[in-house]
Write an enzyme that holds these catalytic residues in place. Sequence first.
Site, PDB file in Angstrom:
ATOM      1  N   GLU A 275       0.715  -1.194  -0.215  1.00  0.00           N
ATOM      2  CA  GLU A 275       0.185   0.004   0.033  1.00  0.00           C
ATOM      3  C   GLU A 275       0.852   1.106   0.046  1.00  0.00           C
ATOM      4  O   GLU A 275       0.774   1.932   0.890  1.00  0.00           O
ATOM      5  CB  GLU A 275      -0.807   0.116   1.240  1.00  0.00           C
ATOM      6  N   ARG A 314       1.704  20.083   5.921  1.00  0.00           N
ATOM      7  CA  ARG A 314       2.742  19.396   6.584  1.00  0.00           C
ATOM      8  C   ARG A 314       3.627  20.224   7.528  1.00  0.00           C
ATOM      9  O   ARG A 314       4.161  19.736   8.325  1.00  0.00           O
ATOM     10  CB  ARG A 314       3.512  18.564   5.461  1.00  0.00           C
ATOM     11  N   CYS A 343      -3.208  33.899   9.926  1.00  0.00           N
ATOM     12  CA  CYS A 343      -3.022  34.592  11.188  1.00  0.00           C
ATOM     13  C   CYS A 343      -2.799  33.460  12.283  1.00  0.00           C
ATOM     14  O   CYS A 343      -3.656  33.359  13.200  1.00  0.00           O
ATOM     15  CB  CYS A 343      -4.207  35.511  11.683  1.00  0.00           C
ATOM     16  N   GLU A 344      -1.508  32.615  12.021  1.00  0.00           N
ATOM     17  CA  GLU A 344      -1.399  31.804  13.004  1.00  0.00           C
ATOM     18  C   GLU A 344       0.273  31.783  13.011  1.00  0.00           C
ATOM     19  O   GLU A 344       0.722  31.740  11.819  1.00  0.00           O
ATOM     20  CB  GLU A 344      -1.763  30.506  12.626  1.00  0.00           C
TER      21      GLU A 344
HETATM   22  C1  LIG Z   1      -1.083   6.103   5.184  1.00  0.00           C
HETATM   23  C2  LIG Z   1      -1.343   4.487   5.042  1.00  0.00           C
HETATM   24  C3  LIG Z   1      -0.582   4.037   3.973  1.00  0.00           C
HETATM   25  C4  LIG Z   1       0.368   4.530   3.051  1.00  0.00           C
HETATM   26  O1  LIG Z   1       1.522   5.308   3.725  1.00  0.00           O
HETATM   27  P1  LIG Z   1       2.773   5.994   2.976  1.00  0.00           P
HETATM   28  O2  LIG Z   1       3.615   6.431   4.034  1.00  0.00           O
HETATM   29  O3  LIG Z   1       2.258   7.224   2.176  1.00  0.00           O
HETATM   30  O4  LIG Z   1       3.239   4.957   2.090  1.00  0.00           O
HETATM   31  C5  LIG Z   1      -0.641   2.666   3.588  1.00  0.00           C
HETATM   32  N1  LIG Z   1      -1.579   2.074   4.274  1.00  0.00           N
HETATM   33  C6  LIG Z   1      -2.227   2.422   5.411  1.00  0.00           C
HETATM   34  C7  LIG Z   1      -3.119   1.653   6.201  1.00  0.00           C
HETATM   35  C8  LIG Z   1      -2.035   3.852   5.823  1.00  0.00           C
HETATM   36  O5  LIG Z   1      -3.003   4.418   6.653  1.00  0.00           O
END
Ligand SMILES: *Cc1c(COP(=O)(O)O)cnc(C)c1O
Length: 419
Positions: A275, A314, A343-344
């Site tokens: 993922e 970020r 304004c922070e």
């Molecule tokens: C945020 C997330 C990701 C992706 O994370 P990256 O650091 O962008 O690769 C993958 N799996 C789950 C469950 C997440 O919450």
Amino acid sequence: MDHFAYQNGALHAEDVALATIAEQVGTPCYVYSSATLRRHAQVFAAGLAAVPAKHIAFAVKSNPNLAVLRLLASEGYGADVVSAGEMDRALAAGIPGADIVFSGVGKTADELTRALKAGVGQFNLESEEEGVELAQIAAGLGMTAQAALRVNPDVDAKTHAKISTGMAENKFGVAYDRAAGIYARLSVLPGLTMRGLAVHIGSQLSQLKPLEDAFTKMGALMRAIRANGQTITHMDLGGGVGVPYKDGENFPTPADYGAMVARVTADWGVTLMFEPGRVIAGNSGVLITRVVRVKEGVTHPFVIVDAAMNDLARPALYGAWHDFWAVTPNGERFTANIVGPICESSDTFAMGREIDVVKAGDLAVFRTAGAYGATMANTYNSRALVPEVMVEGDKWAIVAQRIDPATILAAEQVPDWLK
Ligand SMILES: *Cc1c(COP(=O)(O)O)cnc(C)c1O
């Protein structure tokens, strides 16, 4: 590697001058490079060449833009989603339901129902309670949900606390020591096929060691569950591979990551699921901004830009660093603070940083803004929702319109009793 570079002294995204986009779309504005997205998708997949059976699902939360998802779908990527809204985007981008993994710690009954009807390929369960509820809903629909159990391996990802997810006190997954029992109980429920385990220990990881530790623990758990007589055919290793935000920073490459994964999982006999988010999208985008003015400071001048923490959160959220480059640098450098108009005091992109000399009206970019950038934008201080552009060679197109404050105002109303 990315495709943002100077040509004849002017910063381009592939073959398009960023100044052209800024003039026609206005600033601030995100710009994504198709070539970079495609390259990252291919390099990540190539790093896993030694893994015999795999499924790669782009973490939609890192960049949910429809055009980005469409491009990644054309590279064979599935989608990892954490809400029905993200699922709808993935489906709209042409990603088949079967290639969607539904993650997330608080999926509602309504979301589970919709995802079942959409044919989502795998549910990553974050608790026993969620598994019981999913099984009931699926059985009621005459369906069987394919599911993995997310386990918290209690490993320190050594990343920022707010994006660390795999320590015992984090809210994600089930405790390692309880996982085998939960897996056994969920495995016998009608409406549910338990097919594996899932792990994701955090984001922006700069070292492979915590990932290797987590995967090794997951392998041991997998063996224990199989020894109990349950089946495991899929292991989801999550995302988390970090990217350099500063020029010259050293990060593990997808090839390093892939080699580690192949070594640790060599005898697992499963389909591995991945993922990735940031590693695909991070360096594929920049945020173009225009300098409003430069004001004198006590120590350093303040470069006030028209982008702010509502457009790129970020730095304010995690103290994150984004390189700042002038679009047409004149070769001179100075030390300055870079701030937005909100304004922070947290609306600060950099303090005392050496950067290209810029003056009022100049264009500049924040680099590595393709992941967790536009998707975290909001309208704080009644600012517009930032637009997004995609470049492909010498072509470009707006892929998300700016949403003006007037449009947001139009959705509000004064109740009768105040009229
Ligand atoms: C945020 C997330 C990701 C992706 O994370 P990256 O650091 O962008 O690769 C993958 N799996 C789950 C469950 C997440 O919450």
